[in-house]
Scaffold this motif. Structure first.
Motif, PDB file in Angstrom:
ATOM      1  N   ASP A  84      -2.681  -1.405  -0.866  1.00 59.68           N
ATOM      2  CA  ASP A  84      -2.425  -1.225   0.567  1.00 59.68           C
ATOM      3  C   ASP A  84      -0.978  -1.610   0.862  1.00 59.68           C
ATOM      4  O   ASP A  84      -0.663  -2.733   1.228  1.00 59.68           O
ATOM      5  N   GLU A  85      -0.066  -0.658   0.727  1.00 61.80           N
ATOM      6  CA  GLU A  85       1.367  -0.931   0.826  1.00 61.80           C
ATOM      7  C   GLU A  85       1.775  -1.358   2.230  1.00 61.80           C
ATOM      8  O   GLU A  85       2.708  -2.146   2.401  1.00 61.80           O
ATOM      9  N   VAL A  86       1.097  -0.847   3.243  1.00 61.08           N
ATOM     10  CA  VAL A  86       1.460  -1.194   4.613  1.00 61.08           C
ATOM     11  C   VAL A  86       1.319  -2.700   4.838  1.00 61.08           C
ATOM     12  O   VAL A  86       2.216  -3.367   5.372  1.00 61.08           O
ATOM     13  N   VAL A  87       0.187  -3.245   4.406  1.00 60.80           N
ATOM     14  CA  VAL A  87      -0.066  -4.677   4.587  1.00 60.80           C
ATOM     15  C   VAL A  87       0.932  -5.498   3.800  1.00 60.80           C
ATOM     16  O   VAL A  87       1.559  -6.434   4.327  1.00 60.80           O
ATOM     17  N   TRP A  88       1.118  -5.154   2.537  1.00 60.76           N
ATOM     18  CA  TRP A  88       1.955  -5.999   1.691  1.00 60.76           C
ATOM     19  C   TRP A  88       3.438  -5.836   1.974  1.00 60.76           C
ATOM     20  O   TRP A  88       4.206  -6.785   1.826  1.00 60.76           O
ATOM     21  N   ASN A  89       3.846  -4.654   2.406  1.00 59.80           N
ATOM     22  CA  ASN A  89       5.243  -4.504   2.826  1.00 59.80           C
ATOM     23  C   ASN A  89       5.522  -5.391   4.029  1.00 59.80           C
ATOM     24  O   ASN A  89       6.597  -6.008   4.126  1.00 59.80           O
ATOM     25  N   HIS A  90       4.567  -5.478   4.940  1.00 62.12           N
ATOM     26  CA  HIS A  90       4.738  -6.354   6.104  1.00 62.12           C
ATOM     27  C   HIS A  90       4.864  -7.811   5.667  1.00 62.12           C
ATOM     28  O   HIS A  90       5.743  -8.543   6.138  1.00 62.12           O
ATOM     29  N   ASP A  93       8.211  -8.163   3.419  1.00 60.20           N
ATOM     30  CA  ASP A  93       9.442  -7.908   4.180  1.00 60.20           C
ATOM     31  C   ASP A  93       9.715  -9.000   5.207  1.00 60.20           C
ATOM     32  O   ASP A  93      10.870  -9.246   5.575  1.00 60.20           O
ATOM     33  N   SER A 109      -6.061  -7.369   9.186  1.00 62.15           N
ATOM     34  CA  SER A 109      -5.860  -6.124   8.439  1.00 62.15           C
ATOM     35  C   SER A 109      -6.943  -5.859   7.408  1.00 62.15           C
ATOM     36  O   SER A 109      -7.182  -4.700   7.043  1.00 62.15           O
TER      37      SER A 109
END
Length: 233
Positions: A84-90, A93, A109
């Protein structure tokens, strides 16, 4: 709570003896948190069995063979789901990784994964439940925070328990030959103008664990069973 000296693990403790809002305390032997028990020696596993552990809930994606007794029940749930790139990018980052700063975002999430773990603990056979990830800090810390909050443990006690991992992990870093993350995490917290304790308090602020689990689809009977498991004498 009490630290458990099981040969091969470093960040292991029984979550009994924690104060509850309405009085009383959590029972000893019901819930144990730990770093990766795959590193336990035969003597370490024997100590876990002697302590009453009958179920292991593994929150990691990667697993390796170990010496665990065949009569232990093991439930494997990939809490992270790093795909789940959206969660981990948040999380990455915003410099939240390795701290409780990402807990509320993760809970919001990933409710299905959190319900799966809570249900596994609720439905575990009679006996103690060991919950672990790799270091026993981040994923384990999040799940333990959720479970203890549901049980009615005070925020101060939950924060105190979380903070213990910072100390317990220092010898683990040396034993495993990995970089000591203590200074890095302290710097992250300073940059966010907070502390470990304050970050846990913030994660718990306004959080209703029972309402969260029910809204995420957990069976009310399992919620009731979990609360009983974590509070009965």
């Amino acid at each position: 709570m009490s630290h458990l000296s099981w040969e091969g693990c470093h960040n292991t403790r029984d979550l009994g003896g924690l104060p509850l809002h309405g009085g009383g305390q959590t029972p000893f032997g019901a819930l144990v948190r730990s770093d990766n028990p795959e590193r336990l020696t035969a003597a370490g596993w024997a100590a876990a069995l002697a302590h009453g552990v009958r179920t292991v809930v593994d929150l990691r994606e990667v697993r390796r063979p170990d010496l665990r007794p065949a009569d232990l029940t093991t439930v494997r749930i990939d809490l992270d789901d790093m795909a789940d790139e959206v969660v981990w990018n948040h999380i990455f980052d915003n410099g939240l990784d390795g701290t409780p700063l990402y807990y509320r975002y993760f809970l919001e999430s990933k409710p299905a994964q959190c319900v799966a773990v809570a249900t596994a603990v609720a439905r575990a056979p009679e006996g103690g439940v060991l919950v672990h990830c790799e270091l026993g800090r981040d994923r384990t810390g999040l799940i333990v925070m959720l479970l203890l909050s549901l049980a009615g443990v005070t925020p101060q006690a939950i924060a105190d328990d979380y903070e213990l991992s910072a100390m317990r992990l220092v010898p683990l870093y040396a034993a495993w030959g990995i970089t000591d993350q203590t200074a890095e995490i302290e710097q992250i917290l300073r940059s966010k103008k907070t502390t470990l304790q304050a970050a846990v308090y913030d994660a718990l602020d306004g959080f209703d664990a029972e309402k969260y689990l029910l809204a995420a689809g957990m069976d009310p009977a399992d919620v009731a069973a979990l609360k009983t498991r974590l509070t009965r004498p």
